[in-house]
Design an enzyme around this catalytic site. Structure first.
Site, PDB file in Angstrom:
ATOM      1  N   HIS A  21       0.833  -1.206   0.000  1.00 48.85           N
ATOM      2  CA  HIS A  21       0.000   0.000   0.000  1.00 48.85           C
ATOM      3  C   HIS A  21       0.868   1.256   0.000  1.00 48.85           C
ATOM      4  O   HIS A  21       0.545   2.254  -0.643  1.00 48.85           O
ATOM      5  CB  HIS A  21      -0.897   0.021   1.245  1.00 48.85           C
ATOM      6  CG  HIS A  21      -1.983  -1.007   1.197  1.00 48.85           C
ATOM      7  ND1 HIS A  21      -3.299  -0.705   0.936  1.00 48.85           N
ATOM      8  CD2 HIS A  21      -1.948  -2.344   1.354  1.00 48.85           C
ATOM      9  CE1 HIS A  21      -4.021  -1.805   0.939  1.00 48.85           C
ATOM     10  NE2 HIS A  21      -3.230  -2.819   1.201  1.00 48.85           N
ATOM     11  N   ASP A 123      -5.693   6.145   1.749  1.00 49.87           N
ATOM     12  CA  ASP A 123      -5.910   4.766   1.306  1.00 49.87           C
ATOM     13  C   ASP A 123      -7.385   4.445   1.537  1.00 49.87           C
ATOM     14  O   ASP A 123      -7.944   4.795   2.594  1.00 49.87           O
ATOM     15  CB  ASP A 123      -5.013   3.814   2.133  1.00 49.87           C
ATOM     16  CG  ASP A 123      -4.983   2.415   1.526  1.00 49.87           C
ATOM     17  OD1 ASP A 123      -6.054   1.790   1.416  1.00 49.87           O
ATOM     18  OD2 ASP A 123      -3.894   1.947   1.162  1.00 49.87           O
ATOM     19  N   THR A 146      -5.848   1.013  -3.545  1.00 42.49           N
ATOM     20  CA  THR A 146      -4.659   0.482  -4.234  1.00 42.49           C
ATOM     21  C   THR A 146      -4.919  -0.906  -4.821  1.00 42.49           C
ATOM     22  O   THR A 146      -3.993  -1.575  -5.266  1.00 42.49           O
ATOM     23  CB  THR A 146      -3.439   0.461  -3.279  1.00 42.49           C
ATOM     24  OG1 THR A 146      -3.765  -0.372  -2.164  1.00 42.49           O
ATOM     25  CG2 THR A 146      -3.086   1.841  -2.772  1.00 42.49           C
ATOM     26  N   GLN A 359      12.220  -6.570  -7.511  1.00 32.29           N
ATOM     27  CA  GLN A 359      11.221  -7.282  -8.332  1.00 32.29           C
ATOM     28  C   GLN A 359      10.955  -6.641  -9.697  1.00 32.29           C
ATOM     29  O   GLN A 359      10.836  -7.329 -10.701  1.00 32.29           O
ATOM     30  CB  GLN A 359       9.914  -7.429  -7.549  1.00 32.29           C
ATOM     31  CG  GLN A 359       8.863  -8.200  -8.331  1.00 32.29           C
ATOM     32  CD  GLN A 359       7.701  -8.635  -7.488  1.00 32.29           C
ATOM     33  OE1 GLN A 359       7.872  -9.341  -6.498  1.00 32.29           O
ATOM     34  NE2 GLN A 359       6.499  -8.234  -7.870  1.00 32.29           N
ATOM     35  N   HIS A 374       1.717 -14.511  -5.874  1.00 27.72           N
ATOM     36  CA  HIS A 374       0.544 -14.590  -4.984  1.00 27.72           C
ATOM     37  C   HIS A 374      -0.594 -13.684  -5.485  1.00 27.72           C
ATOM     38  O   HIS A 374      -1.624 -13.580  -4.834  1.00 27.72           O
ATOM     39  CB  HIS A 374       0.963 -14.186  -3.575  1.00 27.72           C
ATOM     40  CG  HIS A 374       1.297 -12.717  -3.457  1.00 27.72           C
ATOM     41  ND1 HIS A 374       2.164 -12.065  -4.316  1.00 27.72           N
ATOM     42  CD2 HIS A 374       0.863 -11.753  -2.599  1.00 27.72           C
ATOM     43  CE1 HIS A 374       2.261 -10.790  -3.971  1.00 27.72           C
ATOM     44  NE2 HIS A 374       1.472 -10.576  -2.938  1.00 27.72           N
ATOM     45  N   TRP A 377      -1.784  -6.983  -5.945  1.00 24.05           N
ATOM     46  CA  TRP A 377      -2.119  -6.122  -7.081  1.00 24.05           C
ATOM     47  C   TRP A 377      -0.891  -5.453  -7.698  1.00 24.05           C
ATOM     48  O   TRP A 377      -0.773  -5.321  -8.917  1.00 24.05           O
ATOM     49  CB  TRP A 377      -3.185  -5.093  -6.700  1.00 24.05           C
ATOM     50  CG  TRP A 377      -3.637  -4.302  -7.892  1.00 24.05           C
ATOM     51  CD1 TRP A 377      -3.587  -2.955  -8.047  1.00 24.05           C
ATOM     52  CD2 TRP A 377      -4.184  -4.826  -9.129  1.00 24.05           C
ATOM     53  NE1 TRP A 377      -4.071  -2.590  -9.288  1.00 24.05           N
ATOM     54  CE2 TRP A 377      -4.446  -3.729  -9.971  1.00 24.05           C
ATOM     55  CE3 TRP A 377      -4.468  -6.109  -9.589  1.00 24.05           C
ATOM     56  CZ2 TRP A 377      -4.977  -3.868 -11.248  1.00 24.05           C
ATOM     57  CZ3 TRP A 377      -4.992  -6.258 -10.868  1.00 24.05           C
ATOM     58  CH2 TRP A 377      -5.242  -5.145 -11.684  1.00 24.05           C
ATOM     59  N   SER A 379       2.161  -6.638  -7.769  1.00 21.26           N
ATOM     60  CA  SER A 379       2.885  -7.672  -8.525  1.00 21.26           C
ATOM     61  C   SER A 379       2.174  -7.956  -9.848  1.00 21.26           C
ATOM     62  O   SER A 379       2.811  -8.132 -10.890  1.00 21.26           O
ATOM     63  CB  SER A 379       2.982  -8.960  -7.707  1.00 21.26           C
ATOM     64  OG  SER A 379       3.764  -8.730  -6.553  1.00 21.26           O
ATOM     65  N   ASP A 398      -7.691  -9.562  -1.622  1.00 20.58           N
ATOM     66  CA  ASP A 398      -7.984  -9.327  -3.046  1.00 20.58           C
ATOM     67  C   ASP A 398      -7.291 -10.291  -3.997  1.00 20.58           C
ATOM     68  O   ASP A 398      -7.670 -10.397  -5.169  1.00 20.58           O
ATOM     69  CB  ASP A 398      -7.573  -7.893  -3.426  1.00 20.58           C
ATOM     70  CG  ASP A 398      -6.072  -7.661  -3.293  1.00 20.58           C
ATOM     71  OD1 ASP A 398      -5.495  -8.134  -2.302  1.00 20.58           O
ATOM     72  OD2 ASP A 398      -5.482  -7.029  -4.189  1.00 20.58           O
ATOM     73  N   GLN A 399      -6.269 -10.998  -3.512  1.00 22.91           N
ATOM     74  CA  GLN A 399      -5.483 -11.857  -4.414  1.00 22.91           C
ATOM     75  C   GLN A 399      -6.358 -12.916  -5.101  1.00 22.91           C
ATOM     76  O   GLN A 399      -6.108 -13.312  -6.230  1.00 22.91           O
ATOM     77  CB  GLN A 399      -4.359 -12.542  -3.621  1.00 22.91           C
ATOM     78  CG  GLN A 399      -3.387 -11.539  -2.999  1.00 22.91           C
ATOM     79  CD  GLN A 399      -2.653 -12.086  -1.785  1.00 22.91           C
ATOM     80  OE1 GLN A 399      -2.663 -13.286  -1.526  1.00 22.91           O
ATOM     81  NE2 GLN A 399      -2.016 -11.206  -1.023  1.00 22.91           N
TER      82      GLN A 399
HETATM   83  N1  UDP Z   1       8.580  -6.777  -3.985  1.00 20.80           N
HETATM   84  C1  UDP Z   1       9.919  -6.507  -4.125  1.00 20.80           C
HETATM   85  N2  UDP Z   1      10.795  -7.533  -3.948  1.00 20.80           N
HETATM   86  C2  UDP Z   1      10.430  -8.788  -3.642  1.00 20.80           C
HETATM   87  C3  UDP Z   1       9.031  -9.062  -3.516  1.00 20.80           C
HETATM   88  C4  UDP Z   1       8.144  -8.028  -3.697  1.00 20.80           C
HETATM   89  O1  UDP Z   1      10.322  -5.381  -4.394  1.00 20.80           O
HETATM   90  O2  UDP Z   1      11.292  -9.649  -3.496  1.00 20.80           O
HETATM   91  C5  UDP Z   1       7.636  -5.664  -4.187  1.00 20.80           C
HETATM   92  C6  UDP Z   1       6.868  -5.859  -5.478  1.00 20.80           C
HETATM   93  O3  UDP Z   1       7.589  -5.299  -6.553  1.00 20.80           O
HETATM   94  C7  UDP Z   1       5.543  -5.185  -5.172  1.00 20.80           C
HETATM   95  C8  UDP Z   1       5.413  -5.260  -3.665  1.00 20.80           C
HETATM   96  O4  UDP Z   1       6.679  -5.654  -3.150  1.00 20.80           O
HETATM   97  O5  UDP Z   1       5.590  -3.831  -5.585  1.00 20.80           O
HETATM   98  C9  UDP Z   1       4.396  -6.272  -3.224  1.00 20.80           C
HETATM   99  O6  UDP Z   1       3.130  -5.746  -3.426  1.00 20.80           O
HETATM  100  P1  UDP Z   1       1.912  -6.661  -3.816  1.00 20.80           P
HETATM  101  O7  UDP Z   1       0.722  -5.765  -3.916  1.00 20.80           O
HETATM  102  O8  UDP Z   1       2.216  -7.451  -5.014  1.00 20.80           O
HETATM  103  O9  UDP Z   1       1.779  -7.689  -2.628  1.00 20.80           O
HETATM  104  P2  UDP Z   1       1.730  -7.550  -1.031  1.00 20.80           P
HETATM  105  O10 UDP Z   1       3.136  -7.486  -0.572  1.00 20.80           O
HETATM  106  O11 UDP Z   1       0.957  -6.304  -0.709  1.00 20.80           O
HETATM  107  O12 UDP Z   1       1.054  -8.803  -0.609  1.00 20.80           O
END
Ligand code: UDP
Length: 484
Positions: A21, A123, A146, A359, A374, A377, A379, A398-399
């Site tokens: 977020h 948010d 988000t 990432q 996973h 959003w 990702s 939301d996944q």
């Molecule tokens: N991310 C990263 N490195 C990693 C894993 C995740 O930088 O090894 C970042 C990814 O690029 C994304 C965020 O962490 O921007 C994860 O957000 P997402 O909404 O996909 O999932 P959440 O962590 O909220 O479950």
């Protein structure tokens, strides 16, 4: 006499302190700073310390002299671990603590400058706190959800799901289509509803009520901001227009820029974990589209059994893999560190395991041909932008909805929801890396192109950001008719 410069708009930003977020919220705050806005970014006290260790705050202040961080409590005792008793409890404590804290900040800002900020961008999950404060001070609130438009629309129908007898889910046919969410009658099965609809745990009930309350408060916001792009979600954005008279779709936000040199953006930095950049060199030694990138985001946890199913499936596929396993990702074991070390040793020659990766750069690397995700959003959008087909294994909120859209609406990947048996992992990995499904490859190419176009100058997301900036500048939002 010289004409006085018009005052820059002042935006109070209220995020949720979680990587997925904060990243888009901070990015939006930076884009507004480049438009010369004054920004007050509310960080929780706990998170602010983490943040200070991940960005160079002095360089940041030099770049954005009108940007200030102000800290507020998160409702959890200072010496308790985060995220507290559970995610549901943390969210409830956070919003409860935020209500008086935001009002206090607004009083202080008003007394310092003689006027309150121009607007609040909160948010969507903080809507109850933000809308109450905004109404007290007579300033508009823009809710930044988000999540995807599809999922946002779903959250507005949580009460319908109960009234329609779909929820609670246990003991029901999970493959039956859900018919009480307009526009999604042929999309979502019961198993695709947000995780807490299963009402399996006490926390699910808390989250259910919490999200109903936030969606209800969000209806009173003056506008909705979404990290999505028009071509991807036109039907759901149109549906949301029946609730919000202004919607700004500005995604994929991670690659939207209104400056020539976005390299110094703090939002591009990882906030909670140190990135292992060496994995990019490891990728350099692999042929084009040969590697599976595996990452389950910042929150998801696994049992050892689940982890081993993934590991065997990946190894049996015979495809090299780069897997992010956070140090806190394995649950229910006495010595997760030892397990991880053993897993790393056994992976040598087959793949690479890191604790956190850059990432966005990994997904953009030519060696990456599939993303086992996973379905968070951010990702999902990052994968779409990079054009990498997905294999989805959703676990939280939301996944579940996102992964269904990936497989059955946009057709840019497979959804393995509810089972991570090694044979499924192996098959899906082979199918994607060996490009056996032409439809998925073709749709991904098209959608990815649209994502890239949307953030280019004159693309719809770029223009929507500009429109939002203009609207805030002219305090246009104050004239918006609110729909209660
Ligand atoms: N991310 C990263 N490195 C990693 C894993 C995740 O930088 O090894 C970042 C990814 O690029 C994304 C965020 O962490 O921007 C994860 O957000 P997402 O909404 O996909 O999932 P959440 O962590 O909220 O479950």
């Amino acid at each position: 006499m010289e004409k006085a410069e018009p005052e820059a708009p002042h935006v109070l930003i209220l995020p949720i302190p979680a990587q997925g977020h904060l990243k888009p919220m901070l990015k939006l705050a930076e884009l507004l700073s480049y438009a010369s806005f004054q920004i007050t970014f509310l960080n929780t006290e706990y998170f602010h310390h983490t943040f200070l260790s991940s960005i160079d705050i002095h360089a940041f202040s030099r770049r954005f002299p009108k940007f200030q961080f102000v800290t507020i409590p998160d409702g959890i005792p200072p010496d308790s671990p985060r995220p507290g008793k559970s995610i549901a409890h943390s969210l409830i404590s956070l919003t409860d603590a935020a209500k008086p804290a935001v009002v206090e900040v607004l009083v202080s800002l008003r007394s310092k400058s003689g006027r309150p900020p121009t607007c609040i961008i909160a948010d969507g999950i903080m809507s109850s706190a933000a809308v109450a404060a905004g109404e007290e001070f007579g300033i508009p609130v823009l809710a930044f959800r988000t999540y995807s438009a599809c999922c946002t629309w779903t959250y507005f129908h949580l009460s319908n799901l109960i009234e329609g007898g779909e929820v609670p889910l246990p003991d029901k046919d999970m493959d039956k289509l859900v018919t009480c969410i307009p526009g999604l009658e042929n999309v979502l099965r019961r198993r695709d509803l947000p995780s807490f609809c299963r009402l399996e745990k006490a926390d699910d009930h808390l989250l259910y009520d919490f999200f109903i309350a936030q969606a209800s408060a969000m209806r009173r916001a003056s506008a909705l901001i979404l990290n999505t792009f028009e071509q991807l979600e036109t039907p759901f954005i149109s549906k949301l227009a029946s609730i919000f008279s202004k919607i700004y779709t500005i995604g994929p936000l991670h690659c939207l820029s209104n400056v020539d040199d976005p390299t110094a953006l703090a939002s591009t930095k990882s906030i909670f974990w140190q990135e292992e950049k060496g994995c990019l060199t490891w990728l350099d030694s692999h042929p084009s589209k040969s590697v599976v990138f595996v990452s389950f985001g910042s929150v998801v946890t696994f049992t050892l059994d689940q982890m081993l199913e993934f590991w065997h499936g990946l190894v049996n596929s015979g495809k090299p893999f780069l897997w992010v396993i956070r140090s806190n990702a394995i649950i229910g074991e006495d010595d997760p560190r030892k397990i991880l070390e053993d897993l790393k040793d056994n992976t040598k020659g087959k793949g690479s395991i890191v604790s956190w990766a850059p990432q966005e750069e990994v997904l953009a690397h030519p060696a990456v041909g599939a993303f086992l995700t996973h379905s968070g959003w951010n990702s999902t959008l990052e994968s779409i932008y990079a054009g990498v087909p997905m294999i989805c294994w959703p676990l939280f909120v939301d996944q579940y909805v996102n992964s269904r859209c990936v497989s059955h609406v946009w057709r840019v990947g497979f959804d393995m929801k509810d089972s991570c048996h090694r044979s499924i992992v192996e098959k899906m990995v082979r199918d994607v890396i060996e490009m056996k499904n032409e439809e998925i490859m073709k749709s991904m190419e098209e959608i990815s192109k649209q994502a890239q176009e949307s953030v280019k100058e004159s693309g719809p997301s770029y223009c929507n950001l500009d429109k939002m900036i203009q609207d805030i500048m002219s305090v246009n939002l104050e004239n918006i008719n609110r729909r209660d």
